[in-house]
Scaffold this active site. Structure first.
Site, short mmCIF file in Angstrom:
data_model
loop_
_atom_site.label_atom_id
_atom_site.label_comp_id
_atom_site.label_asym_id
_atom_site.label_seq_id
_atom_site.Cartn_x
_atom_site.Cartn_y
_atom_site.Cartn_z
N ILE A 1 0.81 -1.22 0.00
CA ILE A 1 0.00 0.00 0.00
C ILE A 1 0.84 1.27 0.00
CG2 ILE A 1 -2.02 -1.07 1.06
CD1 ILE A 1 -1.15 0.02 3.75
N GLY B 1 8.11 4.19 1.30
CA GLY B 1 8.72 5.37 1.89
C GLY B 1 10.21 5.41 1.62
N GLY B 2 10.89 6.36 2.25
CA GLY B 2 12.31 6.49 2.04
C GLY B 2 13.09 5.29 2.55
N ASP C 1 7.59 16.17 12.68
CA ASP C 1 7.15 16.13 11.28
C ASP C 1 5.63 16.08 11.22
OD1 ASP C 1 7.45 16.17 8.53
OD2 ASP C 1 7.70 14.00 8.36
#
Length: 533
Positions: free
Chosen positions: A282, A285-286, A398
């Site tokens: 799904i 990311g990094g 963040d």
């Protein structure tokens, strides 16, 4: 060391009848493939005299071959320590090759366990690792043909999956690993234990099952003790494998050994997690890939954040990845995402966390139609979540709509603590001069690379609050550098007239001087309560 004998073990068909004896053209055939390998074979062999080694090699050959032949399979490839076997049916017969392939694997493990016990009992081998057999069994399509010698040759994806499942069994400490579809095709003959998922080189997934025993056929006359003996052999072989490899006990985190990682890489294995069925990918990311998965014990779907250990050397990736679990494990709050487990599986580190079927707040904001009451509810829930993490000394750093997740009931939870740090850390700790955080929501002290505390998150919440209440971001710029300058120097934006009663709240969240901001989320919530919102 004779294998278990039973009338149930008689083969029901011969593979030979399904192939053209000329062997000129290979035929694509649905078959069951068994790949079995005896581990530590070379170590034991090298410790023997030439005479004893020859006898040992012959015994291993018999052990690997006899169970296959008893169950009507044929040997396609054979090496001193391993075997690839094919099980099939005549065209006019009801397919039962999955049953027979799994049955043969179980018998082979039983024989291997007996052989290992005999070897281990000899004093000269007392310091050697225990012999263990790992088997992979898979039903699928492969190209079958006959060579001039009459020996069947098998090639194709199903064969490679069987080999991959043998590596999987070895790495997980299972005796027999099979695909879930193969076990289903066995019509209940194979008992299943733990589950998992493994990806193939094309990034598709198959569910896998540990085979823990053989079930009797209906009306079987075989004594129950025979089936219990087979279960015990499977257990003993698996336990010996774990003792030899130093694997951790189930439920305990462990870092996989280098040999396990190398074996996974050699097999082309991309992803392997025990205890979960992977439903689909799904996100990416990094540092981590994101999967929707189902835990073996059932319940609601969970999200697996999986990072390959080879990425751990990049920017302290593994430390930051594990830190996400360590930080969130301290919390039990309705507005903080729940973490269920953190562990290692072969070449991956993973975190199992709560799944949010409604997606993130960013998607909800893009859909529009967020009225003032709903926006204030989201702001208060976010503040409550921030208060919870600040109470245990965590700064999120963040905060943005992408990291605020929505549950089915509409409640909101903080997620993605991948860059969270204890309050004593500085933002530049993640790299020389690197800025962590999303520029649209970054606090002035983050933009300047200064030390951060809870008030950093309060500023980001102010930016988010303005966007929720007005439908637009407080600052716009043509470059990231210009945007950062605005966070440091531009005045706090004004709310529209109908929201003027909230302006002092906005000023106290987005003050450029953090000494003038809310020192805690709790004081923000108190102010909102006094305003009756």
């Amino acid at each position: 060391m004779a294998p278990v004998a039973s009338s149930e073990f008689a083969p029901s068909s011969q593979l030979a009848s399904t192939l053209d004896p000329s062997g000129i053209e290979p035929a694509a055939t649905v078959s069951t493939f068994l790949y079995a390998r005896l581990h530590h074979f070379s170590t034991v062999c090298n410790a023997m005299s030439a005479e004893h080694a020859a006898s040992f090699v012959n015994e291993v050959r018999r052990m690997l071959t006899e169970a296959v032949q008893k169950l009507g399979g044929e040997v396609s490839q054979r090496r001193p320590d391993s075997i690839l076997a094919v099980f099939n049916n005549k065209p006019d017969e009801k397919p039962n090759h999955a049953q027979r392939g799994l049955h043969a694997a179980i018998l082979a493990v039983h024989d291997a366990t007996q052989l290992a016990q005999v070897v281990a009992a000899r004093p000269e081998f007392s310091g050697l690792p225990m012999l263990t057999l790992a088997c992979g069994v898979h039903l699928g399509v492969a190209e079958l043909s006959r060579r001039g010698s009459g020996k069947v040759h098998a090639a194709g994806e199903a064969v490679e999956v069987a080999r991959l499942l043998e590596v999987t069994a070895m790495d997980l400490g299972w005796s027999v690993a099979t695909s879930a579809a193969t076990r289903l095709a066995s019509a209940g003959r194979a008992e299943g234990g733990r589950i998992g998922s493994v990806s193939l080189p094309d990034n598709s997934f198959i569910d896998i099952v540990e085979v823990t025993g053989l079930m009797p056929r209906k009306g079987s006359s075989t004594p129950p003790r025979v089936f219990e003996m087979l279960r015990e052999s499977l257990r003993h072989n698996a336990q010996a494998r774990k003792r030899t490899s130093g694997a951790a006990a189930p439920g305990h985190s462990h870092s996989p050994s280098l040999p396990a990682q190398q074996a996974a890489a050699a097999s082309g294995m991309h992803f392997l997690i025990e205890g979960y069925r992977v439903l689909r990918k799904i996100g990416e990311g990094g540092m981590a890939s994101i999967f929707l998965a189902q835990a073996a014990e059932g319940g609601a779907p969970q999200v697996l954040k999986v990072m390959r250990l080879e990425k751990a050397v990049e920017a302290d990736g593994l430390q930051r990845f594990i830190q996400e679990y360590a930080l969130l494990a301290q919390l039990d709050h309705p507005n903080v995402a729940r973490i269920f487990r953190q562990d290692f599986s072969v070449s991956n580190a993973y975190i199992a966390m709560e799944y949010f079927p409604q997606g993130d707040l960013r998607a909800r904001m893009k859909a529009g139609n967020i009225d003032t009451a709903t926006a204030l509810s989201y702001i208060k829930q976010t503040a409550a979540g921030l208060g919870a993490i600040h109470d245990v000394g965590i700064v999120h750093r963040d905060l943005k709509p992408d990291n605020l997740m929505l549950r089915q009931d509409g409640s909101l939870a903080l997620a993605d603590f991948g860059v969270a740090k204890q309050m004593s850390m500085k933002i530049t700790d993640t790299g020389d001069g690197d800025i962590v955080g999303t520029p649209y929501y970054l606090s002035p002290e983050q933009a300047l690379g200064q030390q951060v505390d809870a008030r950093c998150d309060m500023y980001s919440l102010g930016v988010l609050a303005y966007e929720l209440l007005t439908g637009r971001k407080p600052y716009h710029a043509s470059s990231a550098q210009e945007l950062l300058h605005m966070h440091v120097h531009a005045p706090v934006p004004m709310l529209p007239p109908q929201l003027a009663h909230l302006q002092h709240v906005m000023e106290s969240m987005m003050a450029k001087d953090r000494e003038q901001r809310y020192p805690s989320a709790r004081l923000l919530l108190d102010d909102l309560a006094q305003l009756g919102v």
